[in-house]
Design a protein around this motif. Structure first.
Motif, PDB file in Angstrom:
ATOM      1  N   GLY A 106      33.606 -10.928 -12.933  1.00 35.00           N
ATOM      2  CA  GLY A 106      34.131 -12.235 -13.280  1.00 35.00           C
ATOM      3  C   GLY A 106      33.346 -13.004 -14.315  1.00 35.00           C
ATOM      4  O   GLY A 106      33.861 -13.955 -14.893  1.00 35.00           O
ATOM      5  N   ALA A 119      33.496  -9.991 -16.431  1.00 35.23           N
ATOM      6  CA  ALA A 119      34.956 -10.118 -16.529  1.00 35.23           C
ATOM      7  C   ALA A 119      35.581  -9.099 -17.461  1.00 35.23           C
ATOM      8  O   ALA A 119      36.755  -8.740 -17.285  1.00 35.23           O
ATOM      9  CB  ALA A 119      35.325 -11.532 -16.984  1.00 35.23           C
ATOM     10  N   ARG A 148      38.220 -12.219 -11.664  1.00 35.39           N
ATOM     11  CA  ARG A 148      39.194 -13.207 -12.130  1.00 35.39           C
ATOM     12  C   ARG A 148      40.610 -12.663 -11.891  1.00 35.39           C
ATOM     13  O   ARG A 148      40.798 -11.500 -11.532  1.00 35.39           O
ATOM     14  CB  ARG A 148      38.995 -13.477 -13.623  1.00 35.39           C
ATOM     15  CG  ARG A 148      37.636 -14.076 -13.985  1.00 35.39           C
ATOM     16  CD  ARG A 148      37.555 -15.530 -13.610  1.00 35.39           C
ATOM     17  NE  ARG A 148      36.301 -16.153 -14.045  1.00 35.39           N
ATOM     18  CZ  ARG A 148      36.229 -17.260 -14.772  1.00 35.39           C
ATOM     19  NH1 ARG A 148      37.337 -17.882 -15.169  1.00 35.39           N
ATOM     20  NH2 ARG A 148      35.068 -17.783 -15.106  1.00 35.39           N
ATOM     21  N   HIS A 178      38.552 -15.439  -8.197  1.00 37.57           N
ATOM     22  CA  HIS A 178      38.493 -16.705  -8.934  1.00 37.57           C
ATOM     23  C   HIS A 178      39.864 -16.884  -9.578  1.00 37.57           C
ATOM     24  O   HIS A 178      40.274 -16.092 -10.414  1.00 37.57           O
ATOM     25  CB  HIS A 178      37.392 -16.642  -9.996  1.00 37.57           C
ATOM     26  CG  HIS A 178      37.147 -17.957 -10.674  1.00 37.57           C
ATOM     27  ND1 HIS A 178      35.923 -18.308 -11.184  1.00 37.57           N
ATOM     28  CD2 HIS A 178      37.963 -19.015 -10.938  1.00 37.57           C
ATOM     29  CE1 HIS A 178      35.996 -19.514 -11.730  1.00 37.57           C
ATOM     30  NE2 HIS A 178      37.224 -19.961 -11.592  1.00 37.57           N
ATOM     31  N   ALA A 182      39.747 -15.325 -17.397  1.00 37.65           N
ATOM     32  CA  ALA A 182      38.580 -15.570 -18.237  1.00 37.65           C
ATOM     33  C   ALA A 182      38.990 -15.320 -19.683  1.00 37.65           C
ATOM     34  O   ALA A 182      39.585 -14.277 -19.981  1.00 37.65           O
ATOM     35  CB  ALA A 182      37.424 -14.655 -17.842  1.00 37.65           C
TER      36      ALA A 182
END
Length: 344
Positions: A106, A119, A148, A178, A182
């Motif tokens: 991430g 990420a 992500r 999350h 990103a």
């Protein structure tokens, strides 16, 4: 410990509760912050800062993995993509007593992208799956992935599902999501924490589509009310900046989410419980300012809180500063007579 098969790992090792977690944060979730956090909640799952596989293999391994037993339950977050290196470091996590090993998919910074960390790996689900499989076969610890919902150029629902399916087929059963993409080109790491829109519904949908997987939601969560809402759709919540800047929030976690009393009756009691640890660290040669910076938010919003922060800021960096600086700063905050009030 002998390597376990993926099947045994998935079926037998569920690890600590992830109902409430504190996110890994570079320069913030150090052992000194985590020790404070543990005086506020016995049950919140804490994570280390991300440690790269290269740092563990080629650097001072013991320094990077050092922690106090009081910090458990505690997960180690790794940054890396080489399966052999990830396996080696996963085994180290078990050797050093961690409760979980987590792979970072991430982090959006340029520095880690250049080393195939973070990420950017969202574009390489097969590579992530290979690394996860190697980690699982190297340790008896639960292996989890924090990621992500996508990256720029690869941000469709179908591509997110492809990632989840390939990594889960490798044996991972826990995904910490999350709820933002990103943006790897054009946004800084700080901007990537705020600018891409949150899509909580995508995380809810993941849990609905893959009910056999443990789905933990992360991103922009600040209050217990928000946590309760997310827990209606997911298996756990992870808070980051709010848990750092306002650590007293953690004092209500055990009661609210685990049905048990927390360890601290007051902010003052929690800080007093940290003082022997600070003294031990001072005796080891750690500078007070390296530890005191993690205490600054403890009296957030309280009468005297500003004076507490100012006194530490003005004195902790001075040569020879010791715990008397913390004690004198704490004396500037009126101590309540009431017992713990659960944060809302």
């Amino acid at each position: 410990m002998p390597a376990q098969t993926v099947e045994n790992q998935v079926n037998t090792r569920f690890g600590p509760s992830r109902r409430f977690c504190v996110a890994p944060m570079m320069d913030w979730t150090t052992t000194h912050y985590r020790y404070l956090a543990r005086q506020l909640s016995r049950h919140a799952l804490l994570y280390t800062e991300m440690v790269t596989t290269g740092a563990l293999i080629h650097g001072d391994t013991s320094r990077f993995l050092r922690h106090d037993a009081a910090e458990y339950p505690l997960a180690l977050q790794l940054g890396g993509s080489n399966p052999q290196e990830l396996a080696h470091c996963a085994a180290l996590a078990e050797q050093y007593g961690f409760d979980e090993v987590n792979l970072n998919v991430g982090c959006p910074s340029d520095r880690v992208q250049n080393n195939m960390i973070g990420a950017c790996l969202m574009a390489c689900p097969d590579k992530v799956a290979e690394g996860v499989r190697a980690m699982i076969n190297a340790t008896g610890l639960p292996v989890t992935v924090k990621h992500r919902i996508g990256i720029d150029g690869r941000e469709s629902w179908e591509e997110l599902c492809e990632f989840i399916e390939k990594v889960s087929e490798a044996g991972c059963r826990t995904f910490i999501v999350h709820a933002r993409i990103a943006v790897l080109e054009g946004l800084s790491p700080k901007e990537n924490r705020d600018i891409p829109p949150l899509k909580y519904d995508w995380v809810y949908r993941l849990k609905a589509c893959y009910p056999h997987l443990e789905i933990i939601i992360n991103g922009g969560i600040k209050t217990f009310d928000e946590c309760r809402q997310h827990l209606e759709h997911t298996d756990g919540v992870m808070l980051g900046r709010e848990a750092y800047h306002n650590p007293w929030l953690l004092a209500g976690v055990d009661t609210e989410f685990f049905g048990q009393p927390g360890p601290a009756r007051s902010r003052h009691d929690a800080l007093r419980a940290v003082l022997p640890f600070i003294q031990d660290e001072l005796d080891r040669g750690v500078y007070l300012s390296h530890m005191s910076r993690h205490l600054m938010g403890l009296f957030h919003g309280q009468p005297g809180g500003r004076q507490f922060r100012r006194y530490i800021s003005e004195n902790a960096h001075k040569p020879g500063s010791g715990i008397e600086v913390i004690e004198q700063a704490m004396a500037r905050v009126p101590e309540p007579d009431v017992s713990l009030v659960v944060p809302a």
